[in-house]
Every structure is written in structure tokens, then in C-alpha cells.
Design a protein around this motif. Structure first.
Motif, PDB file in Angstrom:
ATOM      1  N   ILE A 236      57.772  92.282 -47.265  1.00  0.00           N
ATOM      2  CA  ILE A 236      58.242  92.083 -48.428  1.00  0.00           C
ATOM      3  C   ILE A 236      58.365  90.901 -48.999  1.00  0.00           C
ATOM      4  CG2 ILE A 236      60.538  92.719 -49.969  1.00  0.00           C
ATOM      5  CD1 ILE A 236      60.804  95.431 -48.270  1.00  0.00           C
ATOM      6  N   ARG A 237      59.024  89.870 -48.449  1.00  0.00           N
ATOM      7  CA  ARG A 237      58.837  88.335 -48.699  1.00  0.00           C
ATOM      8  C   ARG A 237      57.665  87.970 -49.101  1.00  0.00           C
ATOM      9  NH1 ARG A 237      62.226  87.106 -45.101  1.00  0.00           N
ATOM     10  NH2 ARG A 237      61.055  85.482 -44.142  1.00  0.00           N
ATOM     11  N   LEU A 238      56.591  88.144 -48.313  1.00  0.00           N
ATOM     12  CA  LEU A 238      55.487  87.700 -48.457  1.00  0.00           C
ATOM     13  C   LEU A 238      55.024  88.380 -49.890  1.00  0.00           C
ATOM     14  CD1 LEU A 238      53.965  88.098 -44.830  1.00  0.00           C
ATOM     15  CD2 LEU A 238      53.960  86.131 -46.304  1.00  0.00           C
TER      16      LEU A 238
ATOM     17  N   HIS B 244      61.372  82.329 -66.633  1.00  0.00           N
ATOM     18  CA  HIS B 244      61.651  81.475 -65.511  1.00  0.00           C
ATOM     19  C   HIS B 244      62.771  82.017 -64.591  1.00  0.00           C
ATOM     20  CE1 HIS B 244      59.805  77.745 -66.940  1.00  0.00           C
ATOM     21  NE2 HIS B 244      58.828  78.664 -66.820  1.00  0.00           N
ATOM     22  N   PHE B 245      64.010  82.819 -65.219  1.00  0.00           N
ATOM     23  CA  PHE B 245      65.148  83.277 -64.826  1.00  0.00           C
ATOM     24  C   PHE B 245      64.411  84.573 -64.075  1.00  0.00           C
ATOM     25  CE2 PHE B 245      66.963  80.505 -67.931  1.00  0.00           C
ATOM     26  CZ  PHE B 245      67.901  79.677 -67.246  1.00  0.00           C
ATOM     27  N   TYR B 246      63.565  85.345 -64.364  1.00  0.00           N
ATOM     28  CA  TYR B 246      63.110  86.414 -63.612  1.00  0.00           C
ATOM     29  C   TYR B 246      62.445  85.879 -62.304  1.00  0.00           C
ATOM     30  CZ  TYR B 246      64.041  89.366 -67.710  1.00  0.00           C
ATOM     31  OH  TYR B 246      64.421  90.016 -68.647  1.00  0.00           O
ATOM     32  N   ALA B 247      61.656  84.689 -62.357  1.00  0.00           N
ATOM     33  CA  ALA B 247      61.138  84.235 -61.304  1.00  0.00           C
ATOM     34  C   ALA B 247      62.273  83.840 -60.383  1.00  0.00           C
ATOM     35  CB  ALA B 247      60.187  82.986 -61.571  1.00  0.00           C
ATOM     36  N   LEU B 248      63.371  83.251 -60.843  1.00  0.00           N
ATOM     37  CA  LEU B 248      64.367  82.845 -59.972  1.00  0.00           C
ATOM     38  C   LEU B 248      65.021  84.037 -59.475  1.00  0.00           C
ATOM     39  CD1 LEU B 248      66.327  80.538 -59.119  1.00  0.00           C
ATOM     40  CD2 LEU B 248      67.518  80.872 -61.229  1.00  0.00           C
ATOM     41  N   ALA B 249      65.232  85.183 -59.907  1.00  0.00           N
ATOM     42  CA  ALA B 249      65.731  86.310 -59.439  1.00  0.00           C
ATOM     43  C   ALA B 249      64.748  86.724 -58.376  1.00  0.00           C
ATOM     44  CB  ALA B 249      65.785  87.421 -60.531  1.00  0.00           C
ATOM     45  N   VAL B 250      63.645  86.631 -58.204  1.00  0.00           N
ATOM     46  CA  VAL B 250      62.746  86.980 -57.110  1.00  0.00           C
ATOM     47  C   VAL B 250      62.786  85.950 -56.166  1.00  0.00           C
ATOM     48  CG1 VAL B 250      60.282  87.171 -56.739  1.00  0.00           C
ATOM     49  CG2 VAL B 250      61.020  88.185 -58.669  1.00  0.00           C
ATOM     50  N   PHE B 251      63.131  84.631 -56.474  1.00  0.00           N
ATOM     51  CA  PHE B 251      63.174  83.649 -55.320  1.00  0.00           C
ATOM     52  C   PHE B 251      64.508  83.576 -54.532  1.00  0.00           C
ATOM     53  CE2 PHE B 251      64.595  79.477 -53.857  1.00  0.00           C
ATOM     54  CZ  PHE B 251      63.404  78.961 -53.379  1.00  0.00           C
ATOM     55  N   ILE B 252      65.531  84.516 -55.348  1.00  0.00           N
ATOM     56  CA  ILE B 252      66.853  84.626 -54.530  1.00  0.00           C
ATOM     57  C   ILE B 252      66.686  85.849 -53.782  1.00  0.00           C
ATOM     58  CG2 ILE B 252      69.135  85.469 -55.133  1.00  0.00           C
ATOM     59  CD1 ILE B 252      69.147  83.331 -57.687  1.00  0.00           C
ATOM     60  N   LEU B 253      66.116  86.920 -54.427  1.00  0.00           N
ATOM     61  CA  LEU B 253      65.924  87.967 -53.693  1.00  0.00           C
ATOM     62  C   LEU B 253      65.073  87.632 -52.301  1.00  0.00           C
ATOM     63  CD1 LEU B 253      65.980  91.323 -53.167  1.00  0.00           C
ATOM     64  CD2 LEU B 253      63.812  91.155 -54.655  1.00  0.00           C
ATOM     65  N   ALA B 254      64.215  86.786 -52.387  1.00  0.00           N
ATOM     66  CA  ALA B 254      63.447  86.354 -51.235  1.00  0.00           C
ATOM     67  C   ALA B 254      64.259  85.737 -50.210  1.00  0.00           C
ATOM     68  CB  ALA B 254      62.342  85.360 -51.620  1.00  0.00           C
ATOM     69  N   GLY B 255      65.278  84.850 -50.766  1.00  0.00           N
ATOM     70  CA  GLY B 255      66.135  84.104 -49.888  1.00  0.00           C
ATOM     71  C   GLY B 255      67.116  85.344 -49.189  1.00  0.00           C
ATOM     72  N   VAL B 256      67.468  86.352 -50.071  1.00  0.00           N
ATOM     73  CA  VAL B 256      68.441  87.515 -49.416  1.00  0.00           C
ATOM     74  C   VAL B 256      67.766  87.982 -48.103  1.00  0.00           C
ATOM     75  CG1 VAL B 256      69.547  89.489 -49.957  1.00  0.00           C
ATOM     76  CG2 VAL B 256      69.972  87.311 -51.473  1.00  0.00           C
ATOM     77  N   THR B 257      66.448  88.301 -48.370  1.00  0.00           N
ATOM     78  CA  THR B 257      65.832  89.197 -47.331  1.00  0.00           C
ATOM     79  C   THR B 257      65.561  88.162 -46.196  1.00  0.00           C
ATOM     80  OG1 THR B 257      63.470  88.518 -48.281  1.00  0.00           O
ATOM     81  CG2 THR B 257      64.448  90.706 -49.143  1.00  0.00           C
ATOM     82  N   ASP B 258      65.318  86.978 -46.589  1.00  0.00           N
ATOM     83  CA  ASP B 258      65.168  85.946 -45.351  1.00  0.00           C
ATOM     84  C   ASP B 258      66.347  86.083 -44.279  1.00  0.00           C
ATOM     85  OD1 ASP B 258      64.247  83.987 -43.614  1.00  0.00           O
ATOM     86  OD2 ASP B 258      64.998  82.380 -44.570  1.00  0.00           O
TER      87      ASP B 258
ATOM     88  N   THR C  40      58.710  85.851 -35.271  1.00  0.00           N
ATOM     89  CA  THR C  40      58.688  84.188 -35.249  1.00  0.00           C
ATOM     90  C   THR C  40      57.405  83.563 -36.003  1.00  0.00           C
ATOM     91  OG1 THR C  40      57.573  84.432 -33.244  1.00  0.00           O
ATOM     92  CG2 THR C  40      60.104  84.615 -33.413  1.00  0.00           C
ATOM     93  N   VAL C  41      56.518  84.384 -36.361  1.00  0.00           N
ATOM     94  CA  VAL C  41      55.255  83.740 -37.109  1.00  0.00           C
ATOM     95  C   VAL C  41      55.252  84.109 -38.505  1.00  0.00           C
ATOM     96  CG1 VAL C  41      52.648  83.852 -37.128  1.00  0.00           C
ATOM     97  CG2 VAL C  41      53.626  83.518 -34.887  1.00  0.00           C
ATOM     98  N   LEU C  42      55.585  85.040 -38.680  1.00  0.00           N
ATOM     99  CA  LEU C  42      55.525  85.562 -40.129  1.00  0.00           C
ATOM    100  C   LEU C  42      56.607  85.175 -40.995  1.00  0.00           C
ATOM    101  CD1 LEU C  42      54.106  89.281 -40.256  1.00  0.00           C
ATOM    102  CD2 LEU C  42      52.837  87.097 -40.954  1.00  0.00           C
ATOM    103  N   ASP C  43      57.750  84.979 -40.562  1.00  0.00           N
ATOM    104  CA  ASP C  43      59.046  84.705 -41.068  1.00  0.00           C
ATOM    105  C   ASP C  43      58.958  83.386 -41.596  1.00  0.00           C
ATOM    106  OD1 ASP C  43      61.917  85.277 -41.896  1.00  0.00           O
ATOM    107  OD2 ASP C  43      62.045  83.487 -40.655  1.00  0.00           O
ATOM    108  N   PRO C  44      58.552  82.238 -40.829  1.00  0.00           N
ATOM    109  CA  PRO C  44      58.559  80.952 -41.296  1.00  0.00           C
ATOM    110  C   PRO C  44      57.344  80.787 -42.233  1.00  0.00           C
ATOM    111  CG  PRO C  44      58.137  80.840 -38.818  1.00  0.00           C
ATOM    112  CD  PRO C  44      58.316  82.180 -39.503  1.00  0.00           C
ATOM    113  N   LEU C  45      56.217  81.324 -42.033  1.00  0.00           N
ATOM    114  CA  LEU C  45      55.156  81.665 -43.063  1.00  0.00           C
ATOM    115  C   LEU C  45      55.614  81.901 -44.296  1.00  0.00           C
ATOM    116  CD1 LEU C  45      52.192  80.772 -43.429  1.00  0.00           C
ATOM    117  CD2 LEU C  45      51.842  83.438 -42.777  1.00  0.00           C
ATOM    118  N   ALA C  46      56.385  83.123 -44.538  1.00  0.00           N
ATOM    119  CA  ALA C  46      56.714  83.600 -45.698  1.00  0.00           C
ATOM    120  C   ALA C  46      57.844  82.840 -46.487  1.00  0.00           C
ATOM    121  CB  ALA C  46      57.621  84.876 -45.403  1.00  0.00           C
ATOM    122  N   ASP C  47      58.425  82.008 -45.713  1.00  0.00           N
ATOM    123  CA  ASP C  47      59.529  80.967 -46.039  1.00  0.00           C
ATOM    124  C   ASP C  47      58.775  79.780 -46.740  1.00  0.00           C
ATOM    125  OD1 ASP C  47      61.586  82.457 -45.131  1.00  0.00           O
ATOM    126  OD2 ASP C  47      62.032  81.435 -43.469  1.00  0.00           O
ATOM    127  N   LYS C  48      57.549  79.529 -46.137  1.00  0.00           N
ATOM    128  CA  LYS C  48      57.017  78.358 -46.461  1.00  0.00           C
ATOM    129  C   LYS C  48      56.089  78.664 -47.943  1.00  0.00           C
ATOM    130  CE  LYS C  48      56.430  76.026 -42.012  1.00  0.00           C
ATOM    131  NZ  LYS C  48      57.489  75.353 -42.142  1.00  0.00           N
TER     132      LYS C  48
END
Length: 177
Positions: A11-13, A31-45, A63-71
Motif C-alpha cells: 500500500i505504501r508503494l 500540498h496538504f493532500y499530498a502531506l496527508a498521503v505522506f503521513i498515511l505512508a508513515g503510519v503504515t510504516d 526486509t527488502v520491500l519495506d526500506p525500498l518503500a520508505d526510500k
């Protein structure tokens, strides 16, 4: 339950291009909608990591996909901010060089016969938190002195993490030749 951490990572990807689309869209408050998506990605992480550790669901794929999604999420946000003129180009250059080295080194280590992965360390986690805060501030308060201060501290912590990972990579490469 077994696949929930990896589903959250996928989902984060999928959120990565949504962030960029929203950031550059013509929507009011884009920009605030994009920020909400960024925060949602952080919550899923945070959720996928907590679930994986709590229920011992850590997997090689994760262990491979998680840091890739973060990066990918972080780089996408930083590229958007650089293109928009909010983040300095020099800061983006440092990030790109570091992340390209990390991705390339990680792929080399993973696809070698040992299939090893460099685990996240405290420097890397601190740098990710600081960069996430910097992204938040660059969207909410782009022209303040403390936004630039957090960005500079985040870059310094990212370089510390890079040094730590490079040492680990070099040692692993020499031992497994």
C-alpha cells in the motif's frame, strides 16, 4: 494476519505516485493532500513494523520491500520539494547519492549467494524521522529558519547513517568474498 505487514508495505508503494500526483495537482490545498498521503505512508510504516515484530512475521520480502518503500516515498517527496524550489538542490544531490549507493549496495548484497540484507540501525531510523519532520515543515512552513535547521540536521544524521551502513557493507563484502 501473516501477510498484513507486506500488504501495508505494498500500500505504501502505491502511495508514492499518489503523493507526487497530488503535490503537483491543481486542487485547492494540493500540498496538504499530498502531506496527508505522506503521513498515511508513515503510519503504515509504523504499523507494518510493529505488527511484524509483535507477531514474528518478519519476512525476507518485507526486509527488502519495506526500506525500498520508505526510500521511494521520501525521495519522491524530496524531489517534489526540490522541483518546487522549496528544498535546495545541493541537499537533494546529497540525498540522491546516498540513497543510490544504499539501494545499489543493498541489491548487490541481497542478490549474492548469502542473500543478506543490511538491517536498519538507530542512525538510519533517526535520519528517517528527521527527514519526515523536514518534509512536513517544508510543506507547512517552508520559509522558516527552523525548517532549514531541521533539514540540515536531517542531512547530517543521514550522512552518519550512511557512514555506518558503508562500514557494514564493506565488512560484509570482504567477509563473504
Amino acid at each position: 494476519m501473516k501477510h498484513i505487514p507486506n500488504i501495508l508495505t505494498v500500500i505504501r508503494l502505491f502511495l508514492v505516485p499518489i503523493f507526487a500526483f497530488l503535490y503537483f495537482s491543481d486542487l485547492a490545498n494540493a500540498h496538504f493532500y499530498a502531506l496527508a498521503v505522506f503521513i498515511l505512508a508513515g503510519v503504515t510504516d509504523v504499523l507494518d513494523g510493529a505488527i511484524a515484530r509483535r507477531y514474528n512475521l518478519v519476512s525476507v520480502v518485507g526486509t527488502v520491500l519495506d526500506p525500498l518503500a520508505d526510500k521511494l516515498m521520501l525521495l519522491t517527496a524530496l524531489i517534489c520539494l526540490t522541483v518546487d524550489g522549496i528544498m535546495p538542490v545541493w541537499a537533494m544531490g546529497i540525498m540522491l547519492v546516498k540513497e543510490l549507493f544504499m539501494i545499489t549496495g543493498g541489491l548487490i548484497m541481497y542478490f549474492r549467494k548469502e542473500k543478506s540484507v543490511i538491517p536498519a540501525n538507530k542512525f538510519g531510523k533517526l535520519a528517517t524521522i528527521l527527514f519526515s519532520l523536514a518534509v512536513f515543515l517544508m510543506i507547512v512552513r517552508p520559509e522558516t529558519w527552523y525548517t532549514m535547521a531541521v533539514l540540515v540536521i536531517a542531512i547530517a544524521s543521514k550522512l552518519s547513517a550512511f557512514t555506518s551502513y558503508a562500514r557494514h557493507y564493506y565488512h560484509n563484502f570482504r567477509v563473504n568474498r
